[in-house]
Design a protein around this motif. Sequence first.
Motif, mmCIF file in Angstrom:
data_model
loop_
_atom_site.group_PDB
_atom_site.id
_atom_site.type_symbol
_atom_site.label_atom_id
_atom_site.label_comp_id
_atom_site.label_asym_id
_atom_site.label_seq_id
_atom_site.Cartn_x
_atom_site.Cartn_y
_atom_site.Cartn_z
ATOM 1 N N PHE A 177 -15.564 -42.778 -85.962
ATOM 2 C CA PHE A 177 -14.126 -43.018 -85.823
ATOM 3 C C PHE A 177 -13.525 -43.398 -87.167
ATOM 4 O O PHE A 177 -14.230 -43.701 -88.119
ATOM 5 C CB PHE A 177 -13.840 -44.095 -84.764
ATOM 6 N N ARG A 178 -12.207 -43.360 -87.211
ATOM 7 C CA ARG A 178 -11.456 -43.781 -88.394
ATOM 8 C C ARG A 178 -10.672 -45.038 -88.036
ATOM 9 O O ARG A 178 -10.166 -45.178 -86.924
ATOM 10 C CB ARG A 178 -10.491 -42.687 -88.837
ATOM 11 N N LEU A 179 -10.539 -45.904 -89.006
ATOM 12 C CA LEU A 179 -9.779 -47.136 -88.842
ATOM 13 C C LEU A 179 -8.576 -47.075 -89.774
ATOM 14 O O LEU A 179 -8.729 -46.930 -90.987
ATOM 15 C CB LEU A 179 -10.657 -48.342 -89.196
ATOM 16 N N ASP A 180 -7.373 -47.131 -89.197
ATOM 17 C CA ASP A 180 -6.147 -47.186 -89.994
ATOM 18 C C ASP A 180 -5.704 -48.637 -90.066
ATOM 19 O O ASP A 180 -5.496 -49.281 -89.035
ATOM 20 C CB ASP A 180 -5.051 -46.325 -89.356
ATOM 21 N N ILE A 181 -5.583 -49.148 -91.279
ATOM 22 C CA ILE A 181 -5.272 -50.561 -91.502
ATOM 23 C C ILE A 181 -3.899 -50.670 -92.162
ATOM 24 O O ILE A 181 -3.616 -49.972 -93.131
ATOM 25 C CB ILE A 181 -6.337 -51.214 -92.411
ATOM 26 N N LEU A 182 -3.062 -51.541 -91.626
ATOM 27 C CA LEU A 182 -1.756 -51.843 -92.219
ATOM 28 C C LEU A 182 -1.789 -53.301 -92.672
ATOM 29 O O LEU A 182 -1.403 -54.210 -91.937
ATOM 30 C CB LEU A 182 -0.637 -51.622 -91.201
ATOM 31 N N CYS B 111 5.896 -62.987 -97.339
ATOM 32 C CA CYS B 111 5.165 -61.941 -96.639
ATOM 33 C C CYS B 111 5.588 -60.578 -97.175
ATOM 34 O O CYS B 111 6.784 -60.317 -97.319
ATOM 35 C CB CYS B 111 5.476 -62.069 -95.155
ATOM 36 N N GLU B 112 4.621 -59.724 -97.493
ATOM 37 C CA GLU B 112 4.949 -58.367 -97.932
ATOM 38 C C GLU B 112 3.891 -57.396 -97.415
ATOM 39 O O GLU B 112 2.702 -57.715 -97.368
ATOM 40 C CB GLU B 112 5.031 -58.276 -99.457
ATOM 41 N N GLY B 113 4.331 -56.223 -97.004
ATOM 42 C CA GLY B 113 3.407 -55.191 -96.566
ATOM 43 C C GLY B 113 2.696 -54.583 -97.758
ATOM 44 O O GLY B 113 3.271 -54.448 -98.843
ATOM 45 N N LEU B 114 1.427 -54.224 -97.572
ATOM 46 C CA LEU B 114 0.635 -53.563 -98.599
ATOM 47 C C LEU B 114 0.430 -52.108 -98.192
ATOM 48 O O LEU B 114 0.636 -51.753 -97.030
ATOM 49 C CB LEU B 114 -0.716 -54.272 -98.759
ATOM 50 N N PRO B 115 -0.008 -51.254 -99.111
ATOM 51 C CA PRO B 115 -0.228 -49.851 -98.761
ATOM 52 C C PRO B 115 -1.248 -49.698 -97.632
ATOM 53 O O PRO B 115 -2.241 -50.430 -97.577
ATOM 54 C CB PRO B 115 -0.761 -49.234 -100.055
ATOM 55 N N ALA B 116 -0.984 -48.750 -96.750
ATOM 56 C CA ALA B 116 -1.902 -48.474 -95.637
ATOM 57 C C ALA B 116 -3.245 -47.999 -96.189
ATOM 58 O O ALA B 116 -3.335 -47.440 -97.271
ATOM 59 C CB ALA B 116 -1.301 -47.420 -94.720
ATOM 60 N N LEU B 117 -4.277 -48.255 -95.415
ATOM 61 C CA LEU B 117 -5.632 -47.893 -95.813
ATOM 62 C C LEU B 117 -6.315 -47.224 -94.630
ATOM 63 O O LEU B 117 -6.206 -47.695 -93.495
ATOM 64 C CB LEU B 117 -6.394 -49.161 -96.218
ATOM 65 N N ARG B 118 -7.012 -46.130 -94.888
ATOM 66 C CA ARG B 118 -7.807 -45.471 -93.852
ATOM 67 C C ARG B 118 -9.262 -45.581 -94.258
ATOM 68 O O ARG B 118 -9.641 -45.241 -95.376
ATOM 69 C CB ARG B 118 -7.416 -44.018 -93.696
ATOM 70 N N HIS B 119 -10.097 -46.062 -93.328
ATOM 71 C CA HIS B 119 -11.524 -46.192 -93.572
ATOM 72 C C HIS B 119 -12.255 -45.377 -92.515
ATOM 73 O O HIS B 119 -11.985 -45.523 -91.327
ATOM 74 C CB HIS B 119 -11.955 -47.664 -93.517
ATOM 75 N N ALA B 120 -13.172 -44.522 -92.945
ATOM 76 C CA ALA B 120 -13.913 -43.674 -92.021
ATOM 77 C C ALA B 120 -15.281 -44.274 -91.728
ATOM 78 O O ALA B 120 -16.032 -44.626 -92.651
ATOM 79 C CB ALA B 120 -14.075 -42.281 -92.615
ATOM 80 N N PHE B 121 -15.579 -44.408 -90.450
ATOM 81 C CA PHE B 121 -16.902 -44.801 -89.986
ATOM 82 C C PHE B 121 -17.593 -43.539 -89.485
ATOM 83 O O PHE B 121 -17.000 -42.457 -89.502
ATOM 84 C CB PHE B 121 -16.788 -45.837 -88.857
ATOM 85 N N THR B 122 -18.783 -43.652 -88.980
ATOM 86 C CA THR B 122 -19.513 -42.480 -88.505
ATOM 87 C C THR B 122 -18.771 -41.749 -87.398
ATOM 88 O O THR B 122 -18.630 -40.534 -87.433
ATOM 89 C CB THR B 122 -20.914 -42.894 -88.003
#
Length: 79
Positions: free
Chosen positions: A32-37, A19-30
């Motif tokens: 709201f924003r989604l922060d993904i870890l 198991c390893e963490g990957l870089p965080a990702l931010r995705h913008a919707f109309t």
Amino acid sequence: MAEDARAAAGRLGFQALGCEGLPALRHAFTHFRLDILPWRIEVQRPAAAEEPGRLWLPLHDLDGAALPTPVRRILEGVG
């Protein structure tokens, strides 16, 4: 957090081998924003992987897959 990722794999019926963490990702919707870890979890592929609703694809076969944009971005970074 690694324990959470391992627990999630277990809930899906997979044994986490690594198991390893990957870089965080931010995705913008109309509206709201989604922060993904995201986490990359190495698993053994049990027979349960063939259940309806689950599809395993090699990373090189993702071009034609119907994936949400944030998921595609994560997977492109893994390959």
